[in-house]
Design a protein around this motif. Structure first.
Motif, PDB file in Angstrom:
ATOM      1  N   GLY A 288       0.805  -1.207   0.000  1.00  0.00           N
ATOM      2  CA  GLY A 288       0.000   0.000   0.000  1.00  0.00           C
ATOM      3  C   GLY A 288       0.842   1.262   0.000  1.00  0.00           C
ATOM      4  O   GLY A 288       2.024   1.255   0.345  1.00  0.00           O
ATOM      5  N   ASP A 289       0.212   2.361  -0.395  1.00  0.00           N
ATOM      6  CA  ASP A 289       0.815   3.688  -0.323  1.00  0.00           C
ATOM      7  C   ASP A 289       0.091   4.454   0.774  1.00  0.00           C
ATOM      8  O   ASP A 289      -1.150   4.506   0.792  1.00  0.00           O
ATOM      9  N   THR A 290       0.848   5.067   1.691  1.00  0.00           N
ATOM     10  CA  THR A 290       0.271   5.648   2.897  1.00  0.00           C
ATOM     11  C   THR A 290       0.735   7.085   3.090  1.00  0.00           C
ATOM     12  O   THR A 290       1.887   7.427   2.799  1.00  0.00           O
ATOM     13  N   THR A 291      -0.178   7.925   3.588  1.00  0.00           N
ATOM     14  CA  THR A 291       0.162   9.275   4.040  1.00  0.00           C
ATOM     15  C   THR A 291      -0.333   9.436   5.474  1.00  0.00           C
ATOM     16  O   THR A 291      -1.388   8.917   5.844  1.00  0.00           O
ATOM     17  N   THR A 292       0.427  10.158   6.294  1.00  0.00           N
ATOM     18  CA  THR A 292       0.055  10.444   7.680  1.00  0.00           C
ATOM     19  C   THR A 292       0.121  11.950   7.884  1.00  0.00           C
ATOM     20  O   THR A 292       1.200  12.549   7.830  1.00  0.00           O
ATOM     21  N   LEU A 293      -1.052  12.568   8.093  1.00  0.00           N
ATOM     22  CA  LEU A 293      -1.124  14.024   8.202  1.00  0.00           C
ATOM     23  C   LEU A 293      -1.951  14.417   9.419  1.00  0.00           C
ATOM     24  O   LEU A 293      -2.952  13.760   9.744  1.00  0.00           O
TER      25      LEU A 293
ATOM     26  N   ARG B 269      -9.110  19.670  18.291  1.00  0.00           N
ATOM     27  CA  ARG B 269      -7.805  20.309  18.319  1.00  0.00           C
ATOM     28  C   ARG B 269      -6.826  19.539  17.424  1.00  0.00           C
ATOM     29  O   ARG B 269      -6.974  18.350  17.198  1.00  0.00           O
ATOM     30  N   ARG B 270      -5.837  20.248  16.930  1.00  0.00           N
ATOM     31  CA  ARG B 270      -4.810  19.603  16.094  1.00  0.00           C
ATOM     32  C   ARG B 270      -4.010  18.638  16.966  1.00  0.00           C
ATOM     33  O   ARG B 270      -3.401  19.034  17.924  1.00  0.00           O
ATOM     34  N   GLY B 271      -4.092  17.373  16.633  1.00  0.00           N
ATOM     35  CA  GLY B 271      -3.429  16.380  17.468  1.00  0.00           C
ATOM     36  C   GLY B 271      -3.264  15.063  16.745  1.00  0.00           C
ATOM     37  O   GLY B 271      -2.304  14.858  15.998  1.00  0.00           O
ATOM     38  N   ALA B 272      -4.217  14.148  16.952  1.00  0.00           N
ATOM     39  CA  ALA B 272      -4.114  12.799  16.385  1.00  0.00           C
ATOM     40  C   ALA B 272      -4.077  12.870  14.855  1.00  0.00           C
ATOM     41  O   ALA B 272      -4.905  13.538  14.226  1.00  0.00           O
ATOM     42  N   PRO B 273      -3.128  12.186  14.207  1.00  0.00           N
ATOM     43  CA  PRO B 273      -3.021  12.248  12.743  1.00  0.00           C
ATOM     44  C   PRO B 273      -4.052  11.341  12.065  1.00  0.00           C
ATOM     45  O   PRO B 273      -4.623  10.443  12.672  1.00  0.00           O
ATOM     46  N   VAL B 274      -4.258  11.601  10.801  1.00  0.00           N
ATOM     47  CA  VAL B 274      -5.105  10.779   9.947  1.00  0.00           C
ATOM     48  C   VAL B 274      -4.200   9.954   9.039  1.00  0.00           C
ATOM     49  O   VAL B 274      -3.345  10.509   8.338  1.00  0.00           O
ATOM     50  N   ILE B 275      -4.383   8.647   9.068  1.00  0.00           N
ATOM     51  CA  ILE B 275      -3.585   7.739   8.233  1.00  0.00           C
ATOM     52  C   ILE B 275      -4.465   7.264   7.084  1.00  0.00           C
ATOM     53  O   ILE B 275      -5.503   6.630   7.322  1.00  0.00           O
ATOM     54  N   ALA B 276      -4.080   7.592   5.858  1.00  0.00           N
ATOM     55  CA  ALA B 276      -4.816   7.166   4.662  1.00  0.00           C
ATOM     56  C   ALA B 276      -3.938   6.212   3.863  1.00  0.00           C
ATOM     57  O   ALA B 276      -2.757   6.490   3.621  1.00  0.00           O
ATOM     58  N   THR B 277      -4.512   5.084   3.459  1.00  0.00           N
ATOM     59  CA  THR B 277      -3.764   4.044   2.749  1.00  0.00           C
ATOM     60  C   THR B 277      -4.543   3.617   1.514  1.00  0.00           C
ATOM     61  O   THR B 277      -5.762   3.421   1.571  1.00  0.00           O
ATOM     62  N   THR B 278      -3.847   3.492   0.384  1.00  0.00           N
ATOM     63  CA  THR B 278      -4.444   2.958  -0.845  1.00  0.00           C
ATOM     64  C   THR B 278      -3.678   1.721  -1.267  1.00  0.00           C
ATOM     65  O   THR B 278      -2.446   1.663  -1.165  1.00  0.00           O
TER      66      THR B 278
END
Length: 443
Positions: free
Chosen positions: A11-16, A68-77
């Protein structure tokens, strides 16, 4: 995971970390509250202040509940193999913080097709679908952009760029029942008859036993009839079998589609097969068919890059050829090669090109003049003038006249022609190749 289960696709992943802001209703409520408070001060009417008070409370609650800005969002394809020819499957998974209620997704698929949809938190954990594929070769299959919606709809995030996944799409392969051969086969062994004495081929003659002849070649009946002295033995001699050498030459200097108005280099997606799609399909089909027949196949390109593959045989060589053919892509501005690619002696040379300029045609005629059998595979898609202006139609007719003269000159020089995508009623490629595969006399 057991040994029998297929490995999960990579998979390809981004963490923002998302950037939250209030939703438009909350912002509009704040503007209305400020306006009413201002009117109360200017007009000295407390009624306006009373109307502004609940709006201020609503805005305060919305701002307070904003994550609040804190926990990241992990998106995977992930991309899954195309098993039935319907397209490439994809799977998108979002790992979301507890404060997220929904996700708005912009999905940019192959050929720049966009899909917009919104899903709830549970559905965002696993999204599946299929992307139809028009073209072969390297390409981006899917790119994801997303925005998050907070609980109770009071907050959202600015759009973020998610992961993108690319894949090398192999060209389809057509079945070929009959294949043309070079003028002469020179391999050591193979499935074709040759003019060289040896084992395994057709009957040649009966001759006296000589050093080097095998005992199993002794023809006892011919010995009984023809022997005149004691010890004379006669053997049956045959022609050797050999394999053919086939060199595929791909003209990958440019790529054109059916729409004539885009031949000048207009940007944008092309929804129909292009000349390189047809060239990859033709090269892949021919390489597979010749290697299955036991012949040796090599690859050259006219762009001057280092993608040449020397002739060889076997399943591993087929994999290498298929991978190299699939990566064939235009290199930018068409280049002119000053040197004709070298091919082995007595090869069958197959040139795959649109023949819109002189270079591929000149090289084909050069190979034919040096004794090679040359087949020109025309991979120009059936042109469409639907959106062409009068000037573009005139330029197209002039270009086609030059191209027709070029093809006729190649034919007059001994180059044989095959059109891979024929017009309505034309012979399909397999039929054209069968016509060229009629038995020839080997020298």
């Amino acid at each position: 995971m057991s040994d029998t289960e297929p490995a999960a696709p990579r998979g390809d992943t981004t963490t923002l970390a998302p950037r939250w802001s209030v939703t438009p209703p909350v912002a509009y409520g704040a503007s209305a509250a400020v306006l009413l408070a201002g009117l109360a001060l200017v007009t000295s009417h407390p009624a306006f202040a009373l109307l502004a008070l609940p709006l201020f409370l609503t805005v305060a609650l919305g701002v307070d509940r904003r994550p609040r800005r804190g926990a990241p969002v992990i998106a995977t394809t992930r991309l899954t193999p195309d098993r039935d020819g319907s397209g490439v499957g994809y799977e998108i998974a979002f790992s979301l913080p507890d404060s997220v209620e929904g996700v708005a997704v912009l999905l940019v698929a192959a050929d720049d097709h966009e899909h917009r949809f919104a899903v709830d938190r549970s559905s965002a954990a696993r999204l599946r679908g299929t992307i139809p594929i028009t073209h072969s070769g390297p390409q981006e299959i899917i790119a994801v952009h997303y925005s998050l919606l907070g609980a109770a709809g009071d907050a959202l995030t600015t759009p973020d760029e998610g992961p993108s996944s690319a894949r090398l799409i192999p060209a389809p392969r057509l079945r070929m029942a009959s294949l043309p051969m070079p003028h002469r086969v020179v391999g050591i062994t193979g499935a074709h008859g040759s003019a060289t004495p040896g084992d395994g081929g057709e009957f040649r003659d009966v001759a006296l036993f000589a050093p080097g002849d095998r005992l199993r070649r002794i023809d006892w009946k011919a010995t009984a009839r023809r022997a005149q002295r004691p010890g004379e033995l006669y053997v049956r001699r045959s022609f050797a079998t050999a394999d053919a050498i086939v060199v595929l030459v791909i003209d990958d200097r440019d790529e054109v589609g059916a729409d004539v108005t885009r031949w000048a280099g207009a940007k944008g997606s092309v929804t129909t097969s292009t000349s390189l799609d047809l060239a990859r399909e033709a090269a892949s089909s021919l390489a597979s068919a010749y290697l299955a027949a036991g012949d040796r196949v090599g690859l050259r390109d006219l762009a001057g890059t280092a993608r040449s593959v020397e002739p060889g045989g076997g399943s591993r060589h087929l994999d290498r050829l298929q991978s190299t053919i699939a990566t064939t892509a235009p290199t930018g501005e068409p280049v002119r090669s000053v040197r004709t690619p070298l091919v082995p002696a007595s090869s069958l040379v197959v040139v795959l090109s649109t023949f819109l300029d002189e270079q591929a045609a000149t090289m084909a005629v050069t190979w034919a003049s040096t004794g090679h059998r040359v087949i020109a595979v025309d991979v120009l898609p059936e042109p469409s003038l639907e959106h062409a202006t009068r000037e573009e139609q005139t330029a197209f007719r002039l270009l086609m006249l030059e191209r027709t003269d070029r093809l006729d000159g190649m034919t007059a020089s001994g180059v044989e022609r095959v059109r891979w995508q024929s017009a309505d009623g034309g012979a399909v490629p397999a039929v054209q190749l069968r016509m060229l595969s009629r038995p020839r006399r080997y020298r």
